[in-house]
Enzyme design. Sequence first.
Site, mmCIF file in Angstrom:
data_model
loop_
_atom_site.group_PDB
_atom_site.id
_atom_site.type_symbol
_atom_site.label_atom_id
_atom_site.label_comp_id
_atom_site.label_asym_id
_atom_site.label_seq_id
_atom_site.Cartn_x
_atom_site.Cartn_y
_atom_site.Cartn_z
ATOM 1 N N GLU A 53 -7.853 -5.250 -0.349
ATOM 2 C CA GLU A 53 -8.562 -5.871 -1.341
ATOM 3 C C GLU A 53 -8.843 -7.241 -0.978
ATOM 4 O O GLU A 53 -9.446 -7.745 -1.569
ATOM 5 C CB GLU A 53 -7.846 -5.661 -2.989
ATOM 6 C CG GLU A 53 -7.764 -4.085 -2.892
ATOM 7 C CD GLU A 53 -9.228 -3.721 -3.109
ATOM 8 O OE1 GLU A 53 -9.682 -3.829 -2.708
ATOM 9 O OE2 GLU A 53 -8.518 -2.318 -4.044
ATOM 10 N N HIS A 108 1.011 -1.135 0.584
ATOM 11 C CA HIS A 108 0.113 -0.250 -0.158
ATOM 12 C C HIS A 108 1.036 1.187 0.129
ATOM 13 O O HIS A 108 2.135 1.379 0.832
ATOM 14 C CB HIS A 108 -0.456 0.400 1.483
ATOM 15 C CG HIS A 108 -1.997 0.967 1.151
ATOM 16 N ND1 HIS A 108 -1.957 2.703 1.539
ATOM 17 C CD2 HIS A 108 -3.544 0.814 1.008
ATOM 18 C CE1 HIS A 108 -2.915 3.052 1.076
ATOM 19 N NE2 HIS A 108 -3.967 2.149 0.798
HETATM 20 N N1 ACO Z 1 3.733 -7.610 -4.614
HETATM 21 C C1 ACO Z 1 5.045 -8.047 -4.964
HETATM 22 N N2 ACO Z 1 5.778 -6.756 -4.937
HETATM 23 C C2 ACO Z 1 5.478 -5.709 -4.101
HETATM 24 C C3 ACO Z 1 4.203 -5.359 -4.245
HETATM 25 C C4 ACO Z 1 3.462 -6.440 -4.385
HETATM 26 N N3 ACO Z 1 1.942 -6.151 -3.862
HETATM 27 N N4 ACO Z 1 3.791 -4.406 -3.598
HETATM 28 C C5 ACO Z 1 4.954 -3.169 -3.797
HETATM 29 N N5 ACO Z 1 5.796 -4.361 -4.108
HETATM 30 C C6 ACO Z 1 7.733 -3.757 -4.727
HETATM 31 C C7 ACO Z 1 7.898 -3.337 -5.834
HETATM 32 O O1 ACO Z 1 7.938 -3.733 -7.470
HETATM 33 C C8 ACO Z 1 8.806 -2.875 -5.814
HETATM 34 O O2 ACO Z 1 9.715 -3.326 -5.570
HETATM 35 P P1 ACO Z 1 11.466 -3.118 -6.136
HETATM 36 O O3 ACO Z 1 11.791 -1.722 -5.958
HETATM 37 O O4 ACO Z 1 11.949 -4.066 -6.105
HETATM 38 O O5 ACO Z 1 10.505 -2.572 -7.909
HETATM 39 C C9 ACO Z 1 9.163 -2.277 -3.290
HETATM 40 O O6 ACO Z 1 7.781 -3.236 -3.478
HETATM 41 C C10 ACO Z 1 8.536 -0.823 -3.205
HETATM 42 O O7 ACO Z 1 6.687 -0.909 -4.060
HETATM 43 P P2 ACO Z 1 6.172 0.764 -4.627
HETATM 44 O O8 ACO Z 1 5.820 0.437 -6.406
HETATM 45 O O9 ACO Z 1 6.816 1.453 -4.286
HETATM 46 O O10 ACO Z 1 5.257 0.707 -4.400
HETATM 47 P P3 ACO Z 1 3.687 1.683 -3.979
HETATM 48 O O11 ACO Z 1 3.624 2.508 -2.761
HETATM 49 O O12 ACO Z 1 4.108 2.609 -5.052
HETATM 50 O O13 ACO Z 1 2.828 0.708 -4.368
HETATM 51 C C11 ACO Z 1 0.784 -0.561 -4.335
HETATM 52 C C12 ACO Z 1 1.509 0.806 -3.563
HETATM 53 C C13 ACO Z 1 0.577 0.520 -6.193
HETATM 54 C C14 ACO Z 1 -0.925 -0.947 -3.878
HETATM 55 C C15 ACO Z 1 1.734 -1.641 -4.613
HETATM 56 O O14 ACO Z 1 2.149 -2.504 -3.046
HETATM 57 C C16 ACO Z 1 0.767 -3.170 -5.474
HETATM 58 O O15 ACO Z 1 0.926 -2.885 -6.107
HETATM 59 N N6 ACO Z 1 0.098 -3.844 -4.552
HETATM 60 C C17 ACO Z 1 -0.485 -4.497 -5.433
HETATM 61 C C18 ACO Z 1 -1.986 -4.240 -6.167
HETATM 62 C C19 ACO Z 1 -3.137 -3.852 -5.066
HETATM 63 O O16 ACO Z 1 -2.530 -5.070 -4.379
HETATM 64 N N7 ACO Z 1 -3.663 -2.937 -5.099
HETATM 65 C C20 ACO Z 1 -4.784 -2.544 -4.085
HETATM 66 C C21 ACO Z 1 -3.856 -1.304 -2.850
HETATM 67 S S1 ACO Z 1 -5.952 -1.114 -1.650
HETATM 68 C C22 ACO Z 1 -6.410 0.105 -2.792
HETATM 69 O O17 ACO Z 1 -5.891 0.640 -3.712
HETATM 70 C C23 ACO Z 1 -7.364 0.226 -1.753
#
Ligand code: ACO
Length: 368
Positions: free
Chosen positions: A309, A254
Site C-alpha cells: 500500500e 503485514h
Molecule cells: N505501525 C505500527 N505498529 C504496527 C504496525 C504498523 N503499521 N503493524 C503492526 N504493528 C505492531 C502492532 O501494534 C503490534 O504491536 P503490539 O504487540 O505492541 O500491540 C505488533 O506490531 C504486531 O502486530 P499485529 O497486529 O500482530 O500484526 P497483524 O499481522 O495482525 O497486522 C496489519 C497486520 C493489519 C497489516 C498491520 O501491520 C497494520 O495495521 N498495518 C497498517 C495498515 C496497513 O498498511 N494495511 C495494509 C496491509 S497490506 C494489504 O492489505 C494489501
Amino acid sequence: MTDAPTTQRPYSPGLEGVIAGETALGYVDGENGRLLYRGYRIGDLVARGTYSAVANLLWTGVWEPAHRLSTAEIPPEVMTILRALPASTKPMDALRTAVSAWGATQELPWPPTIAQARALTSFSPSALAAFARLRAGDEPIEPDLSLDLVEGFLYQLTGVKPDAPTARALDAYFIVGSEHGFNASTFTARVVTSTRSDIASAVVAAIGTMKGPLHGGAPSEVVDQLSQMGSPEHAEVWVREALARGDRLMGFGHRVYRAYDPRAAALRTVAEGMKHRPDWLELAIQVEDVVLRLLAEKHPERALKTNVEFYAAPVLMGVGLAPDLFPAAFSLSRHAGWTAHVLEQAADNRLIRPDVNYVGPAERDLPA
Ligand code: ACO
C-alpha cells in the site's frame, strides 16, 4: 433439562492457519518475500507483462505476453442504474451495484467459463469510470477498443488517452493487485461459486468483502499520513509521536510477509519512473527509511516492513485517481484473481460448508 453438547472440536478464530483449499494460481511466501503467479515471479511479470497478459495467465495457465483485453460497453440497463445513484455513493458501492446489475443482463450458466471471466473483467473498469464521471456531472465515455484494458480505463475516466509511462504505472499496480492467495474476498468468491452460483454473484460478494477497512487497503490513509508529516525533517518527530500514541503507520506491516513485500519493491521502481510523479514521492522514499528504523526500534521482536500500500499510494495519485477511488481500483485489479479462483473452484467443486461448535444453551423446554 438435557446436558449441554460436549463434542467441541479445535477452532481457529479467523480460520488463521487453517488450510481451506488448494490452488495452482498464486503462491505467497511471506518468510522470503516472494509472490508467484503460476510460478512466475511478480517482479518479472511487472517488468515484462501487462495486466491483460497476467489475467490471461491466471485464467489459462499460459503466458502470452501479447495477450490483449479491452474495456467493454456498459449494457443500457446498467447505465440507467448508474445514472440513478446519488453522487454521494461510495465508489465501492457503485462498483458492487454495477456488477450485480451486469449479472442480471447476462446469461451466466454453470460452469463459469474463461469467456465469462473476460467479459466481467472488461466490463468493470468501464462501469467505475462511468460512475466517476457521472458523479462529477460529466457524461460517460464509450470504450476505445484499440486500447489495452488499463489504458482504456484511464481514457474512460479522464477523456484523455494516457501517456505510456502513466498507463504503464497503473498497469503495474493492476498486476500486483491481481492475486494474493486465500484472502477474505477471494475465499468469499470461492464459497459463492461452490454453491454453483454464477460468476457475477461471486464477484459482487467479493467486492462487498473487500469494502471492509480490514481488507480494502490503506493507500488513501498513506496519502493522509504523508501530508500530515509534510517534510522529511518533520517526519521523525511525527512518526515517534504516532508510535507513542500506539497508532499504526499505514503501508507498513503485514499478516503474512516478514520480509519486504515484493509488490512494494516492484511498485517503488515503477513510481520512481513515472512521468507525473506526485510531489511527495520523494517524501515517501525518505519517510520510508525513517519509519522502518523507528518500527525496528519499537518492535525488535517483529519484522515490520513496507507493504504494497505504501507505494500504491504514489502510483494511484500519480496517475490522477482521486483517493476515494483507490479501494475500487484495487477491486478492479483483483478481478483477474477472483475470476480465476471462480474457474478453479468450479473445475473441482465441492460445496464449502464448514462446521461450527455450538456454545448456546443446552436443550430445554419452552417456558409454560
Ligand atoms: N505501525 C505500527 N505498529 C504496527 C504496525 C504498523 N503499521 N503493524 C503492526 N504493528 C505492531 C502492532 O501494534 C503490534 O504491536 P503490539 O504487540 O505492541 O500491540 C505488533 O506490531 C504486531 O502486530 P499485529 O497486529 O500482530 O500484526 P497483524 O499481522 O495482525 O497486522 C496489519 C497486520 C493489519 C497489516 C498491520 O501491520 C497494520 O495495521 N498495518 C497498517 C495498515 C496497513 O498498511 N494495511 C495494509 C496491509 S497490506 C494489504 O492489505 C494489501
